[in-house]
Scaffold this motif. Sequence first.
Motif, PDB file in Angstrom:
ATOM      1  N   THR A   1       0.817  -1.218   0.000  1.00 50.91           N
ATOM      2  CA  THR A   1       0.000   0.000   0.000  1.00 50.91           C
ATOM      3  C   THR A   1       0.847   1.263   0.000  1.00 50.91           C
ATOM      4  N   VAL A   2       2.162   1.120   0.191  1.00 52.35           N
ATOM      5  CA  VAL A   2       3.077   2.274   0.148  1.00 52.35           C
ATOM      6  C   VAL A   2       4.337   1.873  -0.617  1.00 52.35           C
ATOM      7  N   PRO A   3       4.218   1.528  -1.903  1.00 50.23           N
ATOM      8  CA  PRO A   3       5.350   0.978  -2.647  1.00 50.23           C
ATOM      9  C   PRO A   3       6.374   2.040  -3.040  1.00 50.23           C
ATOM     10  N   HIS A   4       7.536   1.580  -3.426  1.00 51.25           N
ATOM     11  CA  HIS A   4       8.569   2.464  -3.961  1.00 51.25           C
ATOM     12  C   HIS A   4       8.080   3.096  -5.268  1.00 51.25           C
ATOM     13  N   GLY A   5       8.417   4.365  -5.441  1.00 54.67           N
ATOM     14  CA  GLY A   5       8.164   5.039  -6.706  1.00 54.67           C
ATOM     15  C   GLY A   5       6.941   5.930  -6.737  1.00 54.67           C
ATOM     16  N   TRP A   6       5.970   5.706  -5.839  1.00 54.74           N
ATOM     17  CA  TRP A   6       4.865   6.660  -5.753  1.00 54.74           C
ATOM     18  C   TRP A   6       5.402   8.005  -5.285  1.00 54.74           C
ATOM     19  N   HIS A   7       4.588   9.033  -5.451  1.00 54.16           N
ATOM     20  CA  HIS A   7       4.954  10.356  -4.955  1.00 54.16           C
ATOM     21  C   HIS A   7       4.334  10.548  -3.568  1.00 54.16           C
ATOM     22  N   TYR A   8       5.181  10.998  -2.627  1.00 57.61           N
ATOM     23  CA  TYR A   8       4.756  11.126  -1.239  1.00 57.61           C
ATOM     24  C   TYR A   8       5.088  12.515  -0.687  1.00 57.61           C
ATOM     25  N   TYR A   9       4.228  12.963   0.210  1.00 58.04           N
ATOM     26  CA  TYR A   9       4.447  14.235   0.914  1.00 58.04           C
ATOM     27  C   TYR A   9       3.793  14.092   2.283  1.00 58.04           C
ATOM     28  N   TRP A  10       4.547  14.411   3.335  1.00 62.14           N
ATOM     29  CA  TRP A  10       4.073  14.168   4.700  1.00 62.14           C
ATOM     30  C   TRP A  10       3.961  15.449   5.511  1.00 62.14           C
ATOM     31  N   LYS A  11       2.996  15.448   6.405  1.00 61.41           N
ATOM     32  CA  LYS A  11       2.936  16.420   7.501  1.00 61.41           C
ATOM     33  C   LYS A  11       2.567  15.638   8.753  1.00 61.41           C
ATOM     34  N   ALA A  12       2.991  16.094   9.907  1.00 61.12           N
ATOM     35  CA  ALA A  12       2.758  15.330  11.122  1.00 61.12           C
ATOM     36  C   ALA A  12       2.815  16.218  12.348  1.00 61.12           C
ATOM     37  N   THR A  13       2.244  15.705  13.430  1.00 62.36           N
ATOM     38  CA  THR A  13       2.336  16.384  14.716  1.00 62.36           C
ATOM     39  C   THR A  13       2.006  15.414  15.833  1.00 62.36           C
ATOM     40  N   ASN A  14       2.585  15.652  17.010  1.00 61.37           N
ATOM     41  CA  ASN A  14       2.083  15.020  18.220  1.00 61.37           C
ATOM     42  C   ASN A  14       0.829  15.759  18.642  1.00 61.37           C
ATOM     43  N   LEU A  15      -0.060  15.075  19.329  1.00 55.86           N
ATOM     44  CA  LEU A  15      -1.324  15.676  19.741  1.00 55.86           C
ATOM     45  C   LEU A  15      -1.364  15.863  21.243  1.00 55.86           C
ATOM     46  N   THR A  16      -1.968  16.967  21.675  1.00 48.75           N
ATOM     47  CA  THR A  16      -2.113  17.221  23.111  1.00 48.75           C
ATOM     48  C   THR A  16      -3.062  16.229  23.754  1.00 48.75           C
ATOM     49  N   GLY A  17      -3.937  15.636  22.980  1.00 47.93           N
ATOM     50  CA  GLY A  17      -4.883  14.651  23.473  1.00 47.93           C
ATOM     51  C   GLY A  17      -5.891  14.336  22.398  1.00 47.93           C
ATOM     52  N   LEU A  18      -6.653  13.299  22.610  1.00 51.43           N
ATOM     53  CA  LEU A  18      -7.678  12.915  21.638  1.00 51.43           C
ATOM     54  C   LEU A  18      -9.025  13.445  22.140  1.00 51.43           C
ATOM     55  N   THR A  19      -9.137  14.762  22.174  1.00 45.11           N
ATOM     56  CA  THR A  19     -10.341  15.417  22.672  1.00 45.11           C
ATOM     57  C   THR A  19     -11.430  15.410  21.604  1.00 45.11           C
ATOM     58  N   ASP A  20     -12.635  15.792  22.005  1.00 43.91           N
ATOM     59  CA  ASP A  20     -13.717  15.909  21.028  1.00 43.91           C
ATOM     60  C   ASP A  20     -13.351  16.901  19.932  1.00 43.91           C
ATOM     61  N   GLU A  21     -12.628  17.970  20.295  1.00 46.29           N
ATOM     62  CA  GLU A  21     -12.236  18.973  19.299  1.00 46.29           C
ATOM     63  C   GLU A  21     -11.264  18.367  18.285  1.00 46.29           C
ATOM     64  N   VAL A  22     -10.289  17.597  18.764  1.00 40.04           N
ATOM     65  CA  VAL A  22      -9.336  16.946  17.862  1.00 40.04           C
ATOM     66  C   VAL A  22     -10.057  15.935  16.963  1.00 40.04           C
ATOM     67  N   ILE A  23     -10.942  15.169  17.553  1.00 40.23           N
ATOM     68  CA  ILE A  23     -11.708  14.196  16.768  1.00 40.23           C
ATOM     69  C   ILE A  23     -12.513  14.907  15.684  1.00 40.23           C
ATOM     70  N   GLY A  24     -13.077  16.057  16.016  1.00 40.88           N
ATOM     71  CA  GLY A  24     -13.834  16.811  15.022  1.00 40.88           C
ATOM     72  C   GLY A  24     -12.980  17.266  13.856  1.00 40.88           C
ATOM     73  N   VAL A  25     -11.773  17.742  14.149  1.00 36.58           N
ATOM     74  CA  VAL A  25     -10.866  18.174  13.085  1.00 36.58           C
ATOM     75  C   VAL A  25     -10.481  16.987  12.199  1.00 36.58           C
ATOM     76  N   ILE A  26     -10.168  15.869  12.826  1.00 37.51           N
ATOM     77  CA  ILE A  26      -9.765  14.685  12.063  1.00 37.51           C
ATOM     78  C   ILE A  26     -10.899  14.218  11.159  1.00 37.51           C
ATOM     79  N   ALA A  27     -12.102  14.129  11.711  1.00 35.70           N
ATOM     80  CA  ALA A  27     -13.241  13.665  10.916  1.00 35.70           C
ATOM     81  C   ALA A  27     -13.543  14.613   9.762  1.00 35.70           C
ATOM     82  N   GLU A  28     -13.305  15.898   9.965  1.00 34.20           N
ATOM     83  CA  GLU A  28     -13.606  16.895   8.937  1.00 34.20           C
ATOM     84  C   GLU A  28     -12.604  16.867   7.791  1.00 34.20           C
TER      85      GLU A  28
END
Length: 477
Positions: A322-349
């Motif tokens: 599902t992540v083979p060599h040769g595809w084009h990739y671009y990443w962003k990432a962060t640690n989360l302060t917690g899995l709050t309802d607000e964070v869940i809302g952002v993720i779902a959106e």
Amino acid sequence: MTALTSEGIGSPSDTVTGMEIPGFRGELIAPEHADYDDARAVWNGTVDRRPRLIARCTGAADVASAVRFAQDRGLEIAVRGGGHNVAGTAVCDDGIVIDLSAMRAVSVDPAERTAQVQGGALWRDVDHETQAHGLATTGGIVGHTGVGGLSLGGGIGWLMRKHGLTVDNLLEAEVVTAEGNIVRASANDHPDLFWALRGGGGNFGVVSSFRFALHPVGPTVIAGPVFWAAQDTTDVLRFYREFVADVADELGTVIRLGTIPPLPAIRHELHFRPAIAVGCCYAGPVQDGERIIRTLRRFGTPLVDLVGPTLYVDHQSGIDDTVPHGWHYYWKATNLTGLTDEVIGVIAEHAYRARSPRSYAAMFHMGGAVARAPRDATAYPGRDVAHNIIIDAAWLADQDDTVGTSETGWARGFLQALQPHRAGVYVNFLDSDDDSSRVREAYGEDTYVRLAEIKARYDPENVFHMNKNIQPSGPGS
């Protein structure tokens, strides 16, 4: 063109005669070589750099010779292990690539429960050898990830909550320094370097081999993903938050939000359908894992449930395609302060706004043994992080440029929406130039300052800077 070596094999032309490396026994690949384009290619297909020379090493002596050669000629140095880092730092333009890809040997001592692993090995190499003895150490979640890059940045994976990060299992490293010297780093030898290697990335030298602690795992584990429809994301994440709050350390879980990948075990009509998945791996008795995971499997109305007894080595490579060599990739990432309802809302959106069906976000549950290690035990600083999230834009190399623009925009927008809930970042998840300013964020000020001081001792000229770079400290810094 025939490969060049220091033994005089082949007939180097005038344009590459100066590239013969004294004392080097491996293969030298210059632009004229028939394998040059394959040798300079890395996992991320967006990376297209042209080194002057690729030095494919056979051991630490070759690495040392290549480092000294590059230093004598003022050449840029890139170091390639598995070549899997999304930023493509394993290859440089107009310099020398110190290529460890031929150094993949793994030797297991089952009595001592240790493994000696060469710096170019992939995690599937390690798993293959260690599982022959019913042993494992924390590796990544993709078999073709390189051992070197993942280990030096910290090393998160299915076993981390039970057995710690990869760096917590590192016992010793053989390192080639910027001066071309070969040293051993451990708790007793060069302890400052050993501390820095465990999270500080490739800033301090070329690690030609690692020695890891191993633990009894498998060979059969209870593992696999459960998928629910995308519209169930909020409910699933709220349930998951409670489910993992006090779950046994043996259970490693990873959330995946995107589309259902076209795996052979999944019905064709579900392929690429938007969905949320919880991937599981229980590092303990199968019957205990079945009992603990049962609650998760019974939540809501899953689209697909692939949890079951499986060989750990197969689970480790289960998503490789599902992540083979040769595809084009671009990443962003962060640690989360917690899995709050607000964070869940952002993720779902934001999770399902990607244009490419190959893009996804993944969220890792930390804690357990990761959190119990003292914060200053290693250079990996994120001991108090409960969850981190990576936003993986992925598209095919032959797709229109607008797809790449759309996917990178999606990843940036998703990260921006999480801004109020960010708490640092895992250094191995940082992407290319636009993430270079986040290296201090990854370590925090105290850890970064200590790493910069050690960098000044072992690499004061910043020879090894094709990485998530830590600047060596200087007078007054």
